[in-house]
Design an enzyme around this catalytic site. Structure first.
Site, PDB file in Angstrom:
ATOM      1  N   PRO A  87      -3.099 -25.110 -27.563  1.00 48.60           N
ATOM      2  CA  PRO A  87      -2.545 -23.824 -27.083  1.00 48.60           C
ATOM      3  C   PRO A  87      -3.000 -23.464 -25.667  1.00 48.60           C
ATOM      4  CG  PRO A  87      -3.635 -23.550 -29.221  1.00 48.60           C
ATOM      5  CD  PRO A  87      -3.897 -24.951 -28.784  1.00 48.60           C
ATOM      6  N   GLU A 114     -10.475 -26.390 -34.897  1.00 51.38           N
ATOM      7  CA  GLU A 114     -10.780 -25.282 -34.007  1.00 51.38           C
ATOM      8  C   GLU A 114     -10.807 -25.753 -32.544  1.00 51.38           C
ATOM      9  OE1 GLU A 114     -10.785 -21.529 -34.454  1.00 51.38           O
ATOM     10  OE2 GLU A 114     -11.207 -22.704 -36.247  1.00 51.38           O
ATOM     11  N   ARG A 152      15.959 -36.822 -26.051  1.00 45.27           N
ATOM     12  CA  ARG A 152      17.392 -36.570 -25.828  1.00 45.27           C
ATOM     13  C   ARG A 152      17.775 -36.662 -24.354  1.00 45.27           C
ATOM     14  NH1 ARG A 152      18.683 -31.517 -24.304  1.00 45.27           N
ATOM     15  NH2 ARG A 152      20.681 -31.344 -25.360  1.00 45.27           N
ATOM     16  N   ASP A 167      23.075 -28.033 -20.301  1.00 43.99           N
ATOM     17  CA  ASP A 167      22.091 -27.312 -21.126  1.00 43.99           C
ATOM     18  C   ASP A 167      21.508 -26.117 -20.401  1.00 43.99           C
ATOM     19  OD1 ASP A 167      22.206 -29.120 -23.160  1.00 43.99           O
ATOM     20  OD2 ASP A 167      20.347 -30.159 -22.629  1.00 43.99           O
TER      21      ASP A 167
HETATM   22  N1  ADE Z   1      -1.771 -26.643 -31.407  1.00 40.13           N
HETATM   23  C1  ADE Z   1      -1.868 -25.448 -32.002  1.00 40.13           C
HETATM   24  N2  ADE Z   1      -1.072 -24.548 -31.415  1.00 40.13           N
HETATM   25  C2  ADE Z   1      -0.427 -25.197 -30.400  1.00 40.13           C
HETATM   26  C3  ADE Z   1       0.524 -24.810 -29.428  1.00 40.13           C
HETATM   27  N3  ADE Z   1       0.979 -23.566 -29.331  1.00 40.13           N
HETATM   28  N4  ADE Z   1       0.952 -25.749 -28.569  1.00 40.13           N
HETATM   29  C4  ADE Z   1       0.486 -27.004 -28.637  1.00 40.13           C
HETATM   30  N5  ADE Z   1      -0.420 -27.431 -29.534  1.00 40.13           N
HETATM   31  C5  ADE Z   1      -0.866 -26.535 -30.413  1.00 40.13           C
END
Ligand code: ADE
Length: 244
Positions: A87, A114, A152, A167
């Protein structure tokens, strides 16, 4: 293109990779995929892949050895893009999908913990990528999402080359509205211009609709888009007409 997935849940990829366009790309020989369970590369009796964080704190941290060993088992070169799903990575978008679709080899590292031991980031990874500002339980769905968006775009994967040129995002704007038969449905008619047969008018209408659609739904995209004076006029006219 060759794609390797380093994961604790290889079976999660079966559904996506064995259907529709992803399957067709592999059948055509344009794409080759492989999953590696990095638990098989743990260097301890219980195949433990995570451990407590040094310094204390909540949660477990993915150990470096299983990932480094799995990476060694996957043939790769300097040019391989090693992508860590996380994330805190850079946001995935169409431009990155396009860039990665030109690579010969991708490796996705999918964690379920985590955190990752920082040495995975600093020593193995070329790209740390997030698919959005929310937290999932693991990197598998993000890796599959990216795979779909990337594959793609490989020439020859979609039936006709045109099918991704229109697209949303491809040129920085959202797509124009599409209509098909019937010409009138529940009292709502297809815009006359689309039936006119005048391609210049249709192109002009579609461009206007893309601008308006983007301004309405994703005004943030317009900050990056080089609006011409003509484009600005189109939007001004639209905004004036809204006020009426
Ligand atoms: N792992 C957990 N959440 C994620 C996200 N939003 N993007 C990429 N990998 C992740």
């Amino acid at each position: 293109m060759k794609i390797d997935y380093l994961t604790l849940f290889p079976e999660m990829f079966d559904g996506i990779l064995n259907h529709s366009i992803m399957k067709r790309a592999q059948d055509k020989g344009v794409l080759q995929t492989n999953t590696v369970n990095f638990r098989d590369f743990a260097e301890n009796k219980h195949n433990q892949v995570d451990d407590y964080p040094y310094g204390g704190g909540q949660g477990m941290v993915l150990k470096p050895e299983p990932v480094f060993n799995a990476m060694q088992a996957v043939e790769h070169t300097e040019a391989t893009r090693v992508i860590l799903m996380c994330p805190q990575g850079k946001p995935f978008n169409q431009a990155l999908a396009q860039e990665l679709s030109e690579a010969e080899h991708l490796v996705f590292i999918c964690g379920h913990y985590e955190g990752y031991d920082e040495r995975i980031r600093t020593q193995l990874v070329t790209d740390e990528v997030s698919i959005g500002d929310y937290v999932l339980t693991g990197g598998e769905l993000p890796a599959m999402t990216m795979t779909d968006a990337i594959v793609r775009l490989i020439p020859g994967v979609l039936g006709n080359q045109q099918s991704h040129e229109d697209d949303s995002f491809q040129d920085g704007l959202l797509e124009f509205p599409q209509y098909t038969r019937p010409r009138s449905y529940l009292g709502h008619d297809v815009p006359d211009v689309l039936l006119s047969g005048n391609h210049a008018h249709i192109e002009q209408w579609r461009h206007e609709q893309k601008l308006i659609n983007t301004w309405v739904k994703r005004p943030d995209l317009l900050e990056q888009y080089p609006l011409t004076t003509e484009d600005q006029k189109i939007l001004e006219t639209y905004k004036k007409q809204l006020k009426k």
